[in-house]
Design an enzyme around this catalytic site. Structure first.
Site, mmCIF file in Angstrom:
data_model
loop_
_atom_site.group_PDB
_atom_site.id
_atom_site.type_symbol
_atom_site.label_atom_id
_atom_site.label_comp_id
_atom_site.label_asym_id
_atom_site.label_seq_id
_atom_site.Cartn_x
_atom_site.Cartn_y
_atom_site.Cartn_z
ATOM 1 C CG HIS A 194 -23.115 -96.566 -49.543
ATOM 2 N ND1 HIS A 194 -22.316 -95.725 -50.281
ATOM 3 C CD2 HIS A 194 -22.455 -97.760 -49.510
ATOM 4 C CE1 HIS A 194 -21.241 -96.373 -50.669
ATOM 5 N NE2 HIS A 194 -21.293 -97.613 -50.214
ATOM 6 C CG ASP A 224 -22.383 -92.379 -50.866
ATOM 7 O OD1 ASP A 224 -23.014 -92.624 -49.820
ATOM 8 O OD2 ASP A 224 -21.745 -93.253 -51.483
ATOM 9 N N GLY A 254 -28.462 -72.620 -60.895
ATOM 10 C CA GLY A 254 -29.757 -72.370 -61.516
ATOM 11 C C GLY A 254 -29.802 -72.579 -63.021
ATOM 12 N N GLY A 269 -16.691 -103.317 -49.805
ATOM 13 C CA GLY A 269 -16.031 -103.182 -48.513
ATOM 14 C C GLY A 269 -15.035 -102.040 -48.509
ATOM 15 C CG ASN A 270 -11.762 -101.128 -51.246
ATOM 16 O OD1 ASN A 270 -11.643 -102.112 -51.973
ATOM 17 N ND2 ASN A 270 -10.779 -100.690 -50.474
ATOM 18 C CB SER A 271 -18.078 -98.249 -49.276
ATOM 19 O OG SER A 271 -18.743 -98.261 -50.500
#
Length: 497
Positions: free
Chosen positions: A134, A164, A292, A234-236
C-alpha cells in the site's frame, strides 16, 4: 492507503489503519544471514541497551515518496432535467434527447496530483528494498531517500496485495543492507525497535516489546508480530528489529480508535517476507500454497458451541478445527474431513490458525507437508501435497522484471551507430549472472530485436520481457550484432527449469 478494517464490540470500535502518511491538496499526499542470536544475551532483570540496534538498523531504513500524477478520467454525472426537458427539436434548446437513462451523462475531469509517504528497508547492497504494497500502490513515480539524504528513483519489481508486501529497486552500489533474522526465533516479551519515518519525522526509532506472535488480523497475512513499540502513520514498510539490529518484521498496520498509536502495532514476519521476495524475483508473482480447508481455532469453536448450549469434547483445546474441506483441495485428496482437528504440521505444534498460516505461507504449490490430526479423539497422520489457487501444483506465472536477465544495458551513442552503421540498439555493458549468462550472451553484444520487436530503449526491452513472461512459452529470441559487426542470435528462456 491500505483498506480499513472495523472490528466491532459492544463498547468499542477498533480500527486497523495502514501506516503510510497521505496528504492531498490542490497540487498534490543482502539478505545476509544474521550471525547473531535473535535475542540479545542480557542478564535477567538488567536494562537493555538499544543504542547498538538503532545504530546498526537506521542506515538501512529509507523514506519512500509515492507520487500519483494528475489524470484525465471520464465520469458519469446526473442531469435531473434530462428527461423532463427532452428536446423534440433535436437539441435546439441545448439539451440532449431523453433516452430513458435517468439523466446520466459523461464528462472528463482531471484528478488532482497525489503524494503519499512511507518507509522501506534495504535488503541487499545492490538496491533491493522491501516495503508495503500500500506504500507503492498506484505510483507513477517513486522517490527513495536514504538515511544520508541521497535520493534515488525506484521501480517496482513486484507487489502482493494479500501479504501487503512489495519489492522495489534502486540503482545503487554498496548500500547498507540490513541483516535479516529468523522471525520464528522471536520470543514474546523480547525487546524490539520500530524504525521508520512516522508523521513526516524521518529516521525515527521507538522501543517496545513483542506483545504476541502469529496474530490473526482477519485479512491478508494472518500471522503478524504484535508489538507495543510506538508506530504511527508513515511507519508503513519500516523495520521491526531485535536488540542486535537485525530485521524480524516489516511494519504494516496499527489498531487504533484515533488513527494514532495506542500500543498495538503489527509487523509482517521475515519468514513470510523472505518467501514473497524470493517468489517475486523468480516467478514475478507470489506462489501461494493452499491447504484446502476452512476452520477456526479449537477454543473459539468450542466457546461458540457452548454459547449455543452444546457440549463439545474434541480431545484437545489447542489446534485447528476443520469446519469445511474444499472439494479437490489438498486436504480432501489426503482424506481429511469436517470435524477433524489439526494439531501438528511437519512436527511443529499448531495451536492457532495464525500459526498454521505462518507455516503454509512459507510453502509453494507442490510442496508436501505431514499433518497430525485428531478424528474422534484418535490420532492420525496424513501427507498433503499443497495446491495453488487454481487447484493444481503448477507455477503461477507473473510478469518478470528486467533484473532476471542479469545484465546492464545502455542505448548506443551516435558515434557507435555511425561506426557500426546501424540505426539503433542496446549494448550489454555488464553480465552479472542470470538468464543472459545462462544463454551465453556476451558482454558488449548489441541487442537490436527481441521477439521480432525493435529494441531502442531500456523501456522497450523491459516491456518485451514482461509480455514474454505472460506467454505460454516465456522465451526471448534475441537478434543483434557483436562489436565486430558479426550477427548473433540467442534464445533466452525465462522460466525456471
Amino acid at each position: 492507503m491500505k483498506k480499513i478494517v472495523n472490528v466491532a464490540t459492544p463498547a468499542v470500535c477498533v480500527v486497523a489503519l495502514a501506516l503510510s502518511v497521505v496528504a492531498f491538496n490542490k497540487t498534490n499526499a543482502a539478505t545476509t544471514p544474521d550471525p547473531s542470536p535473535a535475542v540479545a544475551n542480557v542478564t535477567a532483570g538488567q536494562p537493555v541497551d538499544l543504542t547498538y540496534a538503532a545504530e546498526k538498523s537506521l542506515p538501512s531504513v529509507v523514506y519512500i515518496k509515492n507520487t500519483q500524477n494528475s489524470k484525465v478520467q471520464t465520469v458519469e454525472y446526473a442531469d435531473p432535467f434530462e428527461d423532463f426537458f427532452s428536446d423534440p427539436f433535436g437539441g435546439f434548446f441545448g439539451r440532449g434527447r431523453g433516452n430513458g437513462n435517468g439523466g446520466r451523462r459523461q464528462r472528463q475531469v482531471e484528478t488532482p496530483k497525489r503524494v503519499a509517504a512511507g518507509s522501506g528497508v534495504i535488503i541487499s547492497a545492490d538496491g533491493y528494498i522491501v516495503t508495503n504494497n500500500h506504500v507503492v500502490d498506484g505510483a507513477d513515480e517513486l522517490l527513495v531517500t536514504l538515511n544520508d539524504n541521497k535520493e534515488y528513483s525506484a521501480r517496482i519489481i513486484g507487489a502482493d496485495a494479500t501479504t501487503d508486501l512489495a519489492l522495489i529497486k534502486i540503482d545503487g552500489k554498496n548500500l547498507p543492507a540490513i541483516q535479516i533474522a529468523n522471525s520464528d526465533d522471536v520470543k514474546v516479551g523480547e525487546w524490539v525497535l520500530a524504525v521508520g519515518n512516522p508523521l513526516g519525522l524521518n529516521n525515527t526509532v521507538t522501543a517496545g516489546i513483542v506483545s504476541a506472535k502469529a496474530r490473526s488480523m482477519g485479512q491478508g497475512v494472518s500471522s503478524m508480530i504484535q508489538t507495543d513499540a510506538a508506530i504511527n502513520q508513515g511507519n508503513s514498510g519500516g523495520a521491526l528489529v531485535n536488540t542486535q539490529g537485525a530485521l524480524i518484521g516489516i511494519n504494516a498496520m496499527i489498531y487504533s480508535q484515533t488513527g494514532s498509536n495506542i500500543g498495538y502495532g503489527f509487523a509482517i514476519p521475515t519468514t513470510i517476507m523472505n518467501k514473497v521476495v524470493d517468489d517475486i524475483k523468480k516467478y514475478g508473482t507470489v506462489q501461494r500454497a493452499m491447504i484446502g480447508i476452512q476452520g477456526s481455532d479449537v477454543n473459539a469453536y468450542v466457546d461458540n458451541e457452548k454459547e449455543k448450549g452444546n457440549e463439545v469434547d474434541l480431545g484437545t483445546m489447542e489446534g485447528i478445527y476443520i469446519a469445511k474441506v474444499i472439494d479437490d483441495g489438498a486436504a480432501a485428496d489426503a482424506g481429511l474431513k469436517e470435524g477433524d482437528v489439526i494439531t501438528h504440521i511437519d512436527n511443529q505444534k499448531v495451536k492457532t490458525f495464525g500459526e498454521l498460516q505462518n507455516i503454509i505461507a512459507q510453502k509453494r504449490p507442490g510442496d508436501k507437508i505431514t499433518i497430525n490430526y485428531l478424528r474422534n479423539k484418535s490420532k492420525k497422520t496424513a501427507t498433503l501435497t499443497l495446491k495453488n489457487e487454481k487447484g493444481n501444483t503448477k507455477v503461477v506465472k507473473g510478469t518478470v522484471d528486467l533484473d532476471i536477465l542479469g545484465g546492464q544495458f545502455k542505448p548506443l551513442s551516435d558515434a557507435q551507430k555511425e561506426q557500426m552503421n546501424i540505426g539503433y540498439g542496446l549494448q550489454v555493458i555488464k553480465i552479472s549472472g542470470g538468464k543472459l549468462k545462462d544463454a551465453g550472451v556476451p558482454q558488449g553484444f548489441i541487442i537490436q530485436r527481441v521477439n521480432d520487436e525493435s529494441v531502442k530503449t531500456i523501456e522497450d526491452l523491459q516491456n518485451i520481457v514482461k509480455d514474454a513472461s505472460k506467454s505460454k512459452e516465456p522465451v526471448l529470441y534475441i537478434q543483434g550484432v557483436y562489436p565486430t559487426g558479426k550477427k548473433g542470435y540467442f534464445a533466452v528462456p525465462l522460466e525456471e527449469e
